[in-house]
Enzyme design. Structure first.
Site, PDB file in Angstrom:
ATOM      1  N   VAL A   1       8.100   6.573  16.574  1.00 41.97           N
ATOM      2  CA  VAL A   1       7.805   7.185  15.266  1.00 41.97           C
ATOM      3  C   VAL A   1       6.564   8.086  15.334  1.00 41.97           C
ATOM      4  O   VAL A   1       6.584   9.219  14.854  1.00 41.97           O
ATOM      5  CB  VAL A   1       7.657   6.114  14.168  1.00 41.97           C
ATOM      6  CG1 VAL A   1       7.345   6.765  12.823  1.00 41.97           C
ATOM      7  CG2 VAL A   1       8.927   5.271  14.073  1.00 41.97           C
TER       8      VAL A   1
ATOM      9  N   CYS B   1      -4.808   8.307   9.007  1.00 43.51           N
ATOM     10  CA  CYS B   1      -5.163   7.683  10.278  1.00 43.51           C
ATOM     11  C   CYS B   1      -4.984   8.645  11.438  1.00 43.51           C
ATOM     12  O   CYS B   1      -4.124   9.511  11.406  1.00 43.51           O
ATOM     13  CB  CYS B   1      -4.296   6.463  10.494  1.00 43.51           C
ATOM     14  SG  CYS B   1      -4.771   5.071   9.486  1.00 43.51           S
TER      15      CYS B   1
ATOM     16  N   ASP C   1       4.413   0.334  12.057  1.00 43.16           N
ATOM     17  CA  ASP C   1       3.198  -0.358  11.609  1.00 43.16           C
ATOM     18  C   ASP C   1       3.173  -1.837  12.001  1.00 43.16           C
ATOM     19  O   ASP C   1       2.148  -2.486  11.909  1.00 43.16           O
ATOM     20  CB  ASP C   1       3.052  -0.236  10.087  1.00 43.16           C
ATOM     21  CG  ASP C   1       2.996   1.210   9.667  1.00 43.16           C
ATOM     22  OD1 ASP C   1       1.942   1.822   9.792  1.00 43.16           O
ATOM     23  OD2 ASP C   1       4.044   1.745   9.232  1.00 43.16           O
TER      24      ASP C   1
ATOM     25  N   LYS D   1       0.830  -1.210   0.000  1.00 38.64           N
ATOM     26  CA  LYS D   1       0.000   0.000   0.000  1.00 38.64           C
ATOM     27  C   LYS D   1       0.860   1.254   0.000  1.00 38.64           C
ATOM     28  O   LYS D   1       0.581   2.206  -0.747  1.00 38.64           O
ATOM     29  CB  LYS D   1      -0.916  -0.014   1.228  1.00 38.64           C
ATOM     30  CG  LYS D   1      -1.447   1.344   1.660  1.00 38.64           C
ATOM     31  CD  LYS D   1      -2.401   1.225   2.820  1.00 38.64           C
ATOM     32  CE  LYS D   1      -2.121   1.948   4.104  1.00 38.64           C
ATOM     33  NZ  LYS D   1      -1.360   3.130   4.246  1.00 38.64           N
TER      34      LYS D   1
ATOM     35  N   ARG E   1      -3.857  11.002   2.779  1.00 45.78           N
ATOM     36  CA  ARG E   1      -2.836  12.050   2.874  1.00 45.78           C
ATOM     37  C   ARG E   1      -2.072  12.200   1.566  1.00 45.78           C
ATOM     38  O   ARG E   1      -1.154  13.013   1.461  1.00 45.78           O
ATOM     39  CB  ARG E   1      -1.847  11.699   3.980  1.00 45.78           C
ATOM     40  CG  ARG E   1      -2.369  12.006   5.369  1.00 45.78           C
ATOM     41  CD  ARG E   1      -1.445  11.479   6.426  1.00 45.78           C
ATOM     42  NE  ARG E   1      -0.092  11.989   6.334  1.00 45.78           N
ATOM     43  CZ  ARG E   1       0.289  13.172   6.800  1.00 45.78           C
ATOM     44  NH1 ARG E   1      -0.576  13.959   7.386  1.00 45.78           N
ATOM     45  NH2 ARG E   1       1.540  13.568   6.685  1.00 45.78           N
TER      46      ARG E   1
HETATM   47  N1  EPU Z   1       6.498  14.412  10.442  1.00 50.66           N
HETATM   48  C1  EPU Z   1       6.583  15.756  10.755  1.00 50.66           C
HETATM   49  N2  EPU Z   1       6.417  16.665   9.753  1.00 50.66           N
HETATM   50  C2  EPU Z   1       6.152  16.301   8.472  1.00 50.66           C
HETATM   51  C3  EPU Z   1       6.069  14.932   8.150  1.00 50.66           C
HETATM   52  C4  EPU Z   1       6.250  13.996   9.166  1.00 50.66           C
HETATM   53  O1  EPU Z   1       6.819  16.108  11.904  1.00 50.66           O
HETATM   54  O2  EPU Z   1       6.001  17.174   7.595  1.00 50.66           O
HETATM   55  C5  EPU Z   1       6.646  13.407  11.517  1.00 50.66           C
HETATM   56  C6  EPU Z   1       5.346  12.642  11.746  1.00 50.66           C
HETATM   57  O3  EPU Z   1       4.461  13.353  12.569  1.00 50.66           O
HETATM   58  C7  EPU Z   1       5.831  11.360  12.370  1.00 50.66           C
HETATM   59  C8  EPU Z   1       7.194  11.150  11.712  1.00 50.66           C
HETATM   60  O4  EPU Z   1       7.565  12.403  11.145  1.00 50.66           O
HETATM   61  O5  EPU Z   1       5.996  11.518  13.744  1.00 50.66           O
HETATM   62  C9  EPU Z   1       7.242  10.093  10.647  1.00 50.66           C
HETATM   63  O6  EPU Z   1       6.245  10.321   9.666  1.00 50.66           O
HETATM   64  P1  EPU Z   1       6.464   9.946   8.143  1.00 50.66           P
HETATM   65  O7  EPU Z   1       6.438  11.194   7.342  1.00 50.66           O
HETATM   66  O8  EPU Z   1       7.636   9.049   8.032  1.00 50.66           O
HETATM   67  O9  EPU Z   1       5.153   9.106   7.841  1.00 50.66           O
HETATM   68  P2  EPU Z   1       4.218   9.213   6.568  1.00 50.66           P
HETATM   69  O10 EPU Z   1       5.007   9.335   5.323  1.00 50.66           O
HETATM   70  O11 EPU Z   1       3.123  10.184   6.818  1.00 50.66           O
HETATM   71  C10 EPU Z   1       4.225   6.641   6.039  1.00 50.66           C
HETATM   72  C11 EPU Z   1       3.193   5.576   5.951  1.00 50.66           C
HETATM   73  C12 EPU Z   1       2.729   5.209   7.343  1.00 50.66           C
HETATM   74  C13 EPU Z   1       3.928   4.736   8.147  1.00 50.66           C
HETATM   75  C14 EPU Z   1       5.020   5.808   8.147  1.00 50.66           C
HETATM   76  C15 EPU Z   1       6.286   5.350   8.836  1.00 50.66           C
HETATM   77  C16 EPU Z   1       2.136   6.055   3.831  1.00 50.66           C
HETATM   78  C17 EPU Z   1       0.924   6.494   3.088  1.00 50.66           C
HETATM   79  N3  EPU Z   1       2.073   6.062   5.150  1.00 50.66           N
HETATM   80  O12 EPU Z   1       3.568   7.757   6.627  1.00 50.66           O
HETATM   81  O13 EPU Z   1       1.825   4.152   7.197  1.00 50.66           O
HETATM   82  O14 EPU Z   1       3.533   4.463   9.448  1.00 50.66           O
HETATM   83  O15 EPU Z   1       5.336   6.179   6.801  1.00 50.66           O
HETATM   84  O16 EPU Z   1       6.803   4.217   8.213  1.00 50.66           O
HETATM   85  O17 EPU Z   1       3.143   5.679   3.219  1.00 50.66           O
HETATM   86  C18 EPU Z   1      -0.102   2.904   7.593  1.00 50.66           C
HETATM   87  O18 EPU Z   1       0.179   2.277   6.551  1.00 50.66           O
HETATM   88  O19 EPU Z   1      -1.024   2.551   8.386  1.00 50.66           O
HETATM   89  C19 EPU Z   1       0.662   4.073   7.934  1.00 50.66           C
HETATM   90  C20 EPU Z   1       0.285   4.935   8.866  1.00 50.66           C
END
Ligand code: EPU
Length: 441
Positions: A336, A124, A314, A26, A100
Site C-alpha cells: 500500500v 505521516c 496500518d 480516527k 492531510r
Molecule cells: N495515492 C496516490 N495518489 C493519490 C492518493 C493516494 O498515488 O492522490 C496512493 C498513495 O501514495 C498510497 C495509496 O495510494 O500509496 C493508498 O493511499 P490512500 O489514499 O488509500 O491513503 P490515505 O487516504 O491517504 C488513509 C489513512 C491511512 C491509511 C490508508 C490506507 C486517513 C487519514 N489515513 O490514508 O492511515 O494507511 O488510508 O488504509 O484516513 C494512519 O492512520 O496512520 C494512516 C496512515
C-alpha cells in the site's frame, strides 16, 4: 508542548495484562467531521476519541466558521455549519504539516462557497503521499485547479457536475474525496475501482442519513445521485480497528493478555485470521475482543498488506514487532505504501533480525516492484529485544517502537512521543491500566 514533553522512559520485559477501551476510528471521525460542512444544519457525532487529529480538524472547521462543541468525556461533537465562510489562506497554512485532511474540505467548500484552498499537506512520513487522484477527481467534476507557491487554489466556475470515473488504485482518501463531492453535484456520479474500507462504508452511512443517495455495487463500483440539499446527521462512529489491532499486537509481543473493549470482529476478520496463524489466542466477547499469548512458540508467516478486505497496512508495523518473537522466517510484503519499513532500523538496533528488500517477496508483484522501494521485509526470530534509545518516525511506526520497548528488558528512551497522541487516545493511561512501567516527561 516543549521538547521535554516528548520523551518516555520505558522499563520493559513484562507482559501487558488488563483491559482497555477503544473508541471511534480516527480515519472515519475526521471525515465525518468534514461531511458536516455539507449540511444545512447542525450534526452530532458520538464515540469520538480525544486525539490530536480530531483537534486539528476541529481547528480547520472553526477557521471556516463552523461552530464546534466538544465533550471529550462523553465523546460527542456538535458541529454547526450555518455560518460557513472562506478562511484566510494564512490561517489554513498555519495548520499545514499537521494533517492531510484539508484536501477533503475541497468538495464541500466548492459547493458552499465556490472556492477552496489547500496548503502544503502534512501527515505521516511513510511515502510520497501524492494528491494527484484528488485533483483529477475535482477537475472531472468541473473544478479549476491552480497550483501556486503558497498552495493549491481551486474554484468552481459553475455548479459541479456528476461524472464517471475510475481510480487507478483503490485509494481511501480519493474515494472519500469523490463521495464528499458527488453527493451535492448535479446528476449521477459513478466511480469504479473504489476503496471499500469499513471507514468508507460508515462515511456512506453518514451521508445517507444526511439525505444522499449512494449505492455500493459489486466489484468496487459506487454510484451517487446528486441532491440539492443535505441535512445534519446524528451518528455513532465505528470503532478504531487499527488501535484495537495495535493493542492486540502489543499483547502478543509482550507475552500478555489484553481485553480490548470496543474491538469489533467483522471489521477485523483478516487481522484475526493472521493473529491466529501467528499463534495468538483470541476470544470474541459481546463488547470487545480478548487477545492473549497462549504460551509456547509463535509461528512465522508470509503476509502481504492490501486494501480492504486485505490485511491493512496500518496493522503491519505493530505485528512485525510480534513477528520478531516468532520462530522461523517471516516475510512481509507491503503493497500500500512504498516506504513503511523505516521503523525496522530501530528494531534492528534492539536486536531484531530484519532485512528489507526492494523485490516483491512472498506474494504478488505490486506497484512498487520495479521502482527501487524497500517494501518487503524478512524477519528471523525469535530474538530477544534489548532496551534502546529510539525516536518515533510516524504514528504507527511510533506505536510499534513503543511495543518493542515494552517487550525489551531494560530501560528504553523513546523520543517524539507526542506524534502518537495524533491517533492513540489516552495511550499512557491505557499503558498504566495494563501494568506497564514507564514515565513520560
Ligand atoms: N495515492 C496516490 N495518489 C493519490 C492518493 C493516494 O498515488 O492522490 C496512493 C498513495 O501514495 C498510497 C495509496 O495510494 O500509496 C493508498 O493511499 P490512500 O489514499 O488509500 O491513503 P490515505 O487516504 O491517504 C488513509 C489513512 C491511512 C491509511 C490508508 C490506507 C486517513 C487519514 N489515513 O490514508 O492511515 O494507511 O488510508 O488504509 O484516513 C494512519 O492512520 O496512520 C494512516 C496512515
Amino acid at each position: 508542548m516543549g521538547p521535554m514533553r516528548d520523551v518516555m522512559y520505558i522499563n520493559g520485559g513484562e507482559p501487558l495484562r488488563g483491559e482497555i477501551t477503544v473508541r471511534g476510528a480516527k480515519n472515519f471521525v475526521s471525515k465525518a467531521m468534514v461531511a458536516s460542512l455539507l449540511a444545512d444544519g447542525p450534526s452530532e457525532l458520538r464515540n469520538v476519541p480525544a486525539i490530536r487529529d480530531v483537534a486539528v480538524v476541529q481547528g480547520l472547521l472553526e477557521l471556516h466558521g463552523v461552530k464546534v462543541m466538544v465533550d471529550d468525556a462523553a465523546g460527542t461533537l456538535q458541529l454547526d455549519p450555518t455560518d460557513v465562510e472562506s478562511a484566510h489562506v494564512a490561517d489554513i497554512d498555519a495548520h499545514a504539516g499537521s494533517s492531510r485532511i484539508p484536501i477533503l474540505f475541497c468538495g464541500p467548500l466548492l459547493h458552499r462557497l465556490g472556492e477552496a484552498f489547500i496548503p502544503d499537506l502534512g501527515g505521516c512520513r511513510i511515502g510520497d503521499r501524492p494528491i494527484n487522484f484528488h485533483l483529477d477527481i475535482l477537475r472531472q467534476f468541473g473544478a479549476v485547479v491552480d497550483k501556486q507557491e503558497s498552495g493549491i487554489h481551486i474554484h468552481a466556475p459553475t455548479r459541479l457536475r456528476g461524472t464517471k470515473l475510475a481510480l487507478p488504485y483503490p485509494s481511501v482518501g480519493a474515494t472519500e474525496q469523490l463521495l464528499l463531492t458527488a453527493v451535492r453535484a448535479q446528476g449521477v456520479t459513478e466511480l469504479s475501482g473504489a476503496a471499500i474500507e469499513p471507514e468508507i462504508m460508515d462515511l456512506i452511512n453518514v451521508l445517507q442519513k444526511m439525505g444522499a443517495i449512494i449505492s455500493v455495487d459489486t466489484d468496487r463500483v459506487i454510484r451517487i445521485e446528486g441532491v440539492d440539499v443535505l441535512h445534519g446527521y446524528r451518528h455513532t462512529s465505528l470503532s478504531d480497528r487499527i488501535e484495537a489491532a495495535s493493542w492486540a499486537s502489543a499483547a502478543l509481543a509482550t507475552g500478555g493478555d489484553i481485553t480490548v473493549r470496543g474491538a469489533v470482529q467483522p471489521d477485523m476478520t483478516t487481522y484475526l485470521n493472521t493473529f491466529r496463524k501467528v499463534g495468538g489466542g483470541f476470544e470474541v466477547l459481546d463488547d470487545g475482543i480478548r487477545f492473549f499469548h497462549p504460551g509456547g512458540d509463535l509461528h512465522s508467516i508470509v503476509l502481504e498488506t492490501d486494501v480492504h478486505p486485505g490485511f491493512m497496512t496500518d496493522w503491519q508495523q505493530p505485528l512485525v514487532v510480534a513477528l520478531t518473537q516468532a520462530k522461523g522466517l517471516s516475510i512481509v510484503h507491503e503493497t500500500v505504501y512504498e516506504n513503511r519499513f523505516g521503523f525496522a532500523d530501530a528494531l534492528r538496533g534492539m536486536g531484531a533480525t530484519i532485512q528489507v528488500y526492494r523485490e516483491c517477496l512472498g506474494g504478488h508483484p505490486c506497484r512498487f516492484g520495479q521502482r527501487n522501494f524497500r517494501h518487503s521485509a524478512v524477519i528471523s526470530g525469535p530474538t530477544p529485544l534489548a532496551a534502546a534509545d529510539i525516536e518515533v518516525p510516524d504514528l504507527r511506526g511510533g506505536f510499534s517502537h513503543l511495543i518493542a520497548a515494552l517487550a525489551a528488558k531494560g530501560t528504553s528512551t523513546v523520543k517524539g512521543i507526542d506524534l502518537i497522541d495524533r491517533g492513540y487516545e489516552h495511550f499512557t493511561d491505557k499503558l498504566t491500566a495494563l501494568g506497564a512501567d514507564f514515565s513520560r516527561d
